[in-house]
Design a protein around this motif. Structure first.
Motif, PDB file in Angstrom:
ATOM      1  N   ALA A 145      -4.287  15.011  13.960  1.00  0.00           N
ATOM      2  CA  ALA A 145      -4.046  14.930  12.521  1.00  0.00           C
ATOM      3  C   ALA A 145      -3.819  13.671  11.867  1.00  0.00           C
ATOM      4  O   ALA A 145      -3.318  12.767  12.510  1.00  0.00           O
ATOM      5  N   ILE A 146      -4.081  13.358  10.571  1.00  0.00           N
ATOM      6  CA  ILE A 146      -3.916  11.881  10.086  1.00  0.00           C
ATOM      7  C   ILE A 146      -2.693  11.840   9.444  1.00  0.00           C
ATOM      8  O   ILE A 146      -2.335  12.681   8.432  1.00  0.00           O
ATOM      9  N   HIS A 147      -1.737  11.105  10.023  1.00  0.00           N
ATOM     10  CA  HIS A 147      -0.342  10.891   9.262  1.00  0.00           C
ATOM     11  C   HIS A 147      -0.517   9.960   8.199  1.00  0.00           C
ATOM     12  O   HIS A 147      -1.295   8.914   8.240  1.00  0.00           O
ATOM     13  N   SER A 148       0.398  10.262   7.174  1.00  0.00           N
ATOM     14  CA  SER A 148       0.484   9.413   6.239  1.00  0.00           C
ATOM     15  C   SER A 148       2.068   9.496   5.914  1.00  0.00           C
ATOM     16  O   SER A 148       2.528  10.289   5.215  1.00  0.00           O
ATOM     17  N   VAL A 149       2.680   8.215   6.371  1.00  0.00           N
ATOM     18  CA  VAL A 149       4.226   8.118   6.377  1.00  0.00           C
ATOM     19  C   VAL A 149       4.376   7.488   5.066  1.00  0.00           C
ATOM     20  O   VAL A 149       3.845   6.466   4.733  1.00  0.00           O
ATOM     21  N   VAL A 150       5.274   7.867   4.498  1.00  0.00           N
ATOM     22  CA  VAL A 150       5.735   7.412   3.128  1.00  0.00           C
ATOM     23  C   VAL A 150       7.410   7.140   3.067  1.00  0.00           C
ATOM     24  O   VAL A 150       7.660   8.172   3.590  1.00  0.00           O
ATOM     25  N   PHE A 151       7.476   5.817   2.902  1.00  0.00           N
ATOM     26  CA  PHE A 151       9.079   5.398   3.052  1.00  0.00           C
ATOM     27  C   PHE A 151       9.920   6.306   2.465  1.00  0.00           C
ATOM     28  O   PHE A 151       9.803   6.588   1.138  1.00  0.00           O
ATOM     29  N   ALA A 152      10.765   6.749   3.117  1.00  0.00           N
ATOM     30  CA  ALA A 152      11.868   7.681   2.786  1.00  0.00           C
ATOM     31  C   ALA A 152      12.879   7.020   1.716  1.00  0.00           C
ATOM     32  O   ALA A 152      13.955   7.246   1.668  1.00  0.00           O
ATOM     33  N   GLY A 153      12.221   6.142   0.511  1.00  0.00           N
ATOM     34  CA  GLY A 153      13.112   5.437  -0.289  1.00  0.00           C
ATOM     35  C   GLY A 153      12.421   5.686  -1.559  1.00  0.00           C
ATOM     36  O   GLY A 153      12.688   5.340  -2.803  1.00  0.00           O
ATOM     37  N   PHE A 154      11.200   6.113  -1.549  1.00  0.00           N
ATOM     38  CA  PHE A 154      10.584   6.343  -2.645  1.00  0.00           C
ATOM     39  C   PHE A 154      10.886   7.638  -3.613  1.00  0.00           C
ATOM     40  O   PHE A 154      11.174   8.511  -2.935  1.00  0.00           O
ATOM     41  N   SER A 155      10.585   7.516  -4.775  1.00  0.00           N
ATOM     42  CA  SER A 155      10.913   8.505  -5.794  1.00  0.00           C
ATOM     43  C   SER A 155      10.118   9.464  -5.678  1.00  0.00           C
ATOM     44  O   SER A 155       9.009   9.663  -5.048  1.00  0.00           O
ATOM     45  N   ALA A 156      10.370  10.841  -6.155  1.00  0.00           N
ATOM     46  CA  ALA A 156       9.523  11.984  -6.100  1.00  0.00           C
ATOM     47  C   ALA A 156       8.257  11.680  -6.690  1.00  0.00           C
ATOM     48  O   ALA A 156       7.240  12.087  -5.990  1.00  0.00           O
ATOM     49  N   SER A 157       8.069  10.954  -7.867  1.00  0.00           N
ATOM     50  CA  SER A 157       6.600  10.962  -8.555  1.00  0.00           C
ATOM     51  C   SER A 157       5.866  10.023  -7.604  1.00  0.00           C
ATOM     52  O   SER A 157       4.621  10.050  -7.224  1.00  0.00           O
ATOM     53  N   ALA A 158       6.546   8.876  -6.744  1.00  0.00           N
ATOM     54  CA  ALA A 158       5.776   8.121  -5.824  1.00  0.00           C
ATOM     55  C   ALA A 158       5.341   8.902  -4.908  1.00  0.00           C
ATOM     56  O   ALA A 158       3.948   8.510  -4.124  1.00  0.00           O
ATOM     57  N   VAL A 159       6.155   9.654  -4.277  1.00  0.00           N
ATOM     58  CA  VAL A 159       5.567  10.243  -3.086  1.00  0.00           C
ATOM     59  C   VAL A 159       4.586  11.479  -3.510  1.00  0.00           C
ATOM     60  O   VAL A 159       3.553  11.615  -2.805  1.00  0.00           O
ATOM     61  N   ALA A 160       4.706  12.070  -4.738  1.00  0.00           N
ATOM     62  CA  ALA A 160       3.725  13.029  -5.157  1.00  0.00           C
ATOM     63  C   ALA A 160       2.309  12.243  -5.392  1.00  0.00           C
ATOM     64  O   ALA A 160       1.270  12.899  -5.014  1.00  0.00           O
ATOM     65  N   THR A 161       2.244  11.000  -5.775  1.00  0.00           N
ATOM     66  CA  THR A 161       0.917  10.281  -5.906  1.00  0.00           C
ATOM     67  C   THR A 161       0.419  10.307  -4.606  1.00  0.00           C
ATOM     68  O   THR A 161      -0.833  10.305  -4.425  1.00  0.00           O
ATOM     69  N   ARG A 162       1.257   9.816  -3.743  1.00  0.00           N
ATOM     70  CA  ARG A 162       0.585   9.547  -2.322  1.00  0.00           C
ATOM     71  C   ARG A 162       0.073  11.003  -1.430  1.00  0.00           C
ATOM     72  O   ARG A 162      -0.658  10.900  -0.758  1.00  0.00           O
ATOM     73  N   ILE A 163       0.864  11.966  -1.890  1.00  0.00           N
ATOM     74  CA  ILE A 163       0.511  13.193  -1.283  1.00  0.00           C
ATOM     75  C   ILE A 163      -0.836  13.617  -1.788  1.00  0.00           C
ATOM     76  O   ILE A 163      -1.870  14.055  -1.106  1.00  0.00           O
ATOM     77  N   ASN A 164      -0.799  13.740  -3.104  1.00  0.00           N
ATOM     78  CA  ASN A 164      -2.084  14.081  -3.716  1.00  0.00           C
ATOM     79  C   ASN A 164      -3.242  13.094  -3.558  1.00  0.00           C
ATOM     80  O   ASN A 164      -4.288  13.525  -3.435  1.00  0.00           O
ATOM     81  N   ASP A 165      -3.057  11.670  -3.321  1.00  0.00           N
ATOM     82  CA  ASP A 165      -4.108  10.711  -3.062  1.00  0.00           C
ATOM     83  C   ASP A 165      -4.787  11.298  -2.110  1.00  0.00           C
ATOM     84  O   ASP A 165      -6.064  11.136  -2.003  1.00  0.00           O
ATOM     85  N   CYS A 166      -4.293  11.634  -0.791  1.00  0.00           N
ATOM     86  CA  CYS A 166      -5.004  11.982   0.250  1.00  0.00           C
ATOM     87  C   CYS A 166      -4.903  13.530   0.716  1.00  0.00           C
ATOM     88  O   CYS A 166      -5.164  13.782   1.862  1.00  0.00           O
ATOM     89  N   ASP A 167      -4.539  14.429  -0.024  1.00  0.00           N
ATOM     90  CA  ASP A 167      -4.517  15.842  -0.081  1.00  0.00           C
ATOM     91  C   ASP A 167      -3.705  16.217   1.111  1.00  0.00           C
ATOM     92  O   ASP A 167      -4.254  16.903   2.183  1.00  0.00           O
ATOM     93  N   CYS A 168      -2.511  16.035   1.234  1.00  0.00           N
ATOM     94  CA  CYS A 168      -1.831  16.333   2.367  1.00  0.00           C
ATOM     95  C   CYS A 168      -1.575  17.686   2.384  1.00  0.00           C
ATOM     96  O   CYS A 168      -1.511  18.221   1.231  1.00  0.00           O
TER      97      CYS A 168
END
Ligand code: ATP
Ligand code: MG
Length: 636
Positions: A145-168
């Motif tokens: 599986a392809i991991h996409s680690v998002v630093f746990a200091g990012f805001s909800a909107s920044a996480v959402a953008t990253r989740i959607n960008d690569c379709d997690c």
């Protein structure tokens, strides 16, 4: 002869020349002798730079986690793989052996499969720096599986953008996290983010803070009960050399973050090789990198590089200032750390505090100390060398990028003589070139140019997720046939490289090309200055003039500001030339930084230009409040 370890300077040059003349033989031999493969490759490297199409070890079959863990079990089963040092020093540290790590990763891998995760699926990992983060990353890689680690200091909107960008399709998070004296509601942030992420159907939640959280029925599951039920028997996925390993977003210092895609075999070979050499890694060392696993430094040099070498790696949950400014030094003593790797921003913030915080610690266990992320100014370099390394430990100033996957230009400790502010020489396999404005390669030394790399190396990112065109344009079109780093560099008389800053930040004053780093370096030499950032702004006569934002150390705050301005400009004049003098100097209490601790000059530039309209992507900004303060105090 083995190429895996560089023993002395003569050997460095020998290996380097081999890597340039016969890159296929060089990397082929390293790959063959130091890793376990299911099937060997047909070709070591194939590439087309114009199309940004690069493949390493094509045809090979491998699993990186088998190489990180399983193959060490026979010899190193009882060796500590991970030392977990919690945020609160009163909480006991954990030592996780290779055998225990294997069991935990296998269980987690089985949980992921049971929850429907398949090879090629994207999984977002939003966890604090706790062992579960390492386990989750490795479990993904184990099953492909392809991991996409998002630093746990990012805001909800920044996480959402990253989740959607690569379709997690899945998120792995925790109830919360500890950072210094704060508790962060990670699950709450994920809940908010997921209102914008229709593609996520499952959320696995680890426990860390034991705070009450909201669990969405049918979507959210506690991780521990699933792990308790899972078998520790797991067959790893057989991966192609070029199968994707992970997606990771860049820091966002210069604009919208890019989702860099890294693949399996080349990344494995290069991170292992560079870890071994840049940190002079030996079997009984205890290695500590203070970065977060949410950045490339954490991926390559907390997890993959160290584990591939069977090393003991420290995962630190806390921050350098909690409970006080001696925390780093305490942790080094406590675990007898041999290699310490941190960022200039941390060094500068600690150097600003009383020397007593570090002086009480002998730090005799240390052997190599490293820096990454930004240019390290001379004063910070010297402070690090004197007070942390005790003038005994080589300082490795490592230049590289999310895109490069591994360290590119760096001293090899005990081999390459160091020089403050210089990343020194390229590692074997790396062919840097400097380009001039006319896009010609600069042959001579003692010049500044745009830093490019003219031959692919194994861990170069293969694309930007979902946007190969942007990848090609950003990195392969400015200087056709070459990878363009976006950074400027100076090459000195012996061929050492010094990174002078981002090419976009280069300021042309009266026709002279000035990099940000050397000027900031001169400013920071002033004993009252803690940190500085300079940018250009339009000027009627000079074309551009320089605007400096300067943070003073405590004793400087009581000084006459006009005198200080004069002294700072005198320093610049003496060290660089009158041309580089600052037209405007604003004393500030902080600088806008990315969450990975880098100065965001693009915002400062906008303020200096008096343009407050569009600051671009600021989701990666750590301290938005400082922007208001700086705007309010702008020098007209
Ligand atoms: P973005 O690409 O989104 O603007 P970023 O470039 O800050 O963000 P990273 O990949 O984390 O994202 O950082 C790589 C950059 O950091 C390099 O291009 C360089 O500018 C800087 N850098 C890293 N290490 C060093 C170093 N040792 N010396 C000087 N600069 C460094
Ligand atoms: Mg970048």
């Amino acid at each position: 002869m083995s190429y895996y370890k560089i023993a002395n300077l003569e050997q460095y040059f020998k290996h380097y020349h081999k890597s340039v003349r016969e890159p296929r033989k060089f990397w082929g031999k390293i790959a063959e002798e130091n890793f376990t493969w299911y099937q060997m490759w047909e070709k070591v490297v194939e590439f087309n730079m114009a199309e940004a199409d690069i493949k390493w070890f094509t045809g090979a079959k491998v699993n990186i986690v088998k190489n990180c863990i399983d193959r060490h079990l026979a010899r190193r089963g009882n060796k500590t793989a991970i030392i977990f040092e919690p945020n609160n020093p009163e909480e006991e540290a954990q030592h996780i052996t290779y055998t225990q790590l294997h069991e935990r990763v296998c269980k987690m891998a089985n949980v992921l499969r049971e929850q429907g995760v398949q090879k090629g699926d994207r999984v977002c990992i939003y966890l604090p720096m706790i062992p579960e983060l390492a386990v989750a990353v490795l479990a993904c890689a184990r099953i492909g599986a392809i991991h996409s680690v998002v630093f746990a200091g990012f805001s909800a909107s920044a996480v959402a953008t990253r989740i959607n960008d690569c379709d997690c399709k899945m998120v792995i998070t925790s109830d919360g996290g500890f950072r210094g004296n704060k508790t962060i509601d990670l699950k709450g942030i994920i809940d908010e983010a997921l209102t914008h992420c229709p593609g996520v159907h499952k959320v696995l939640v680890a426990k860390r803070t034991n705070e009450q959280v909201n669990m969405v029925y049918g979507r959210d599951m506690w991780l521990q009960p699933l792990l308790d039920e899972a078998s520790d028997n797991n067959v790893a996925e057989i991966m192609d050399a070029e199968d994707p390993l992970f997606i990771l977003y860049t820091s966002g210092s210069t604009g919208k973050p890019k989702g860099m895609l890294h693949t399996t075999a080349g990344y494995m070979v290069y991170t292992a090789y560079t870890f071994k050499n840049v940190f002079n890694y030996e079997e009984n060392d205890v290695y500590w990198c203070t970065a977060d696993i949410g950045w490339i430094t954490g991926h390559s040099y907390i997890l993959y590089g160290p584990l591939l070498n069977g090393a003991t790696t420290v995962i630190f949950e806390g921050v350098p200032s909690y409970p006080d400014f001696s925390r780093f030094w305490e942790v080094i003593e406590k675990h007898q750390v041999t290699q310490f790797y941190t960022a200039p921003t941390a060094i500068r913030s600690l150097a600003k505090e009383s020397i007593d915080y570090v002086q009480g610690f002998p730090l005799k266990s240390l052997k190599v100390i490293g820096s990454v992320g930004e240019p390290i100014n001379e004063e910070a370099w010297n402070w690090y060398n004197d007070h942390v390394g005790g003038k005994r430990c080589p300082v490795v100033d490592t230049w590289w990028q999310t895109e490069t996957g591994g360290i590119m230009i760096s001293p090899v400790p005990f081999v390459t003589p160091t020089k403050p502010t210089y990343a020194t020489l390229p590692l074997p396999g790396i062919q840097p070139v400097l380009m001039d404005e006319k896009r010609n390669e600069i042959e001579e030394n003692q010049v500044v140019g745009s830093l490019c790399i003219k031959f692919p190396w194994p861990s170069i990112a293969r694309t930007i997720w979902g946007d190969h065109q942007r990848y090609k344009e950003t990195y392969f079109s400015t200087f056709p046939g070459k990878y363009f780093t976006g950074d400027g560099a100076l090459r000195d008389e012996v061929g050492y490289y010094r990174i002078t800053g981002r090419v976009d930040d280069v300021i042309i004053v009266s026709g002279h090309n000035l990099g940000t780093a050397p000027i900031e370096d001169a400013i920071n030499e002033h004993q009252a200055v803690a940190e500085s950032a300079i940018v250009g702004f339009p000027h009627d006569i000079k074309g551009n003039a320089l605007y400096g934002y300067i943070i003073l150390k405590e004793h400087g705050e009581t000084r006459n500001q006009e005198n200080l301005r004069g002294e700072i400009n005198k320093l610049i004049s003496d060290q660089i030339g009158p041309i580089a003098k600052l037209d405007k100097i604003q004393f500030v209490s902080g600088l806008p930084k990315t969450r990975s601790g880098k100065i965001m000059r693009r915002i400062l530039r906008k303020i200096a230009e008096g343009d407050y309209s569009n600051f671009g992507d600021t989701t990666t900004l750590l301290n938005p409040e400082i922007v208001e303060e700086i705007k309010a105090g702008k020098i007209e």
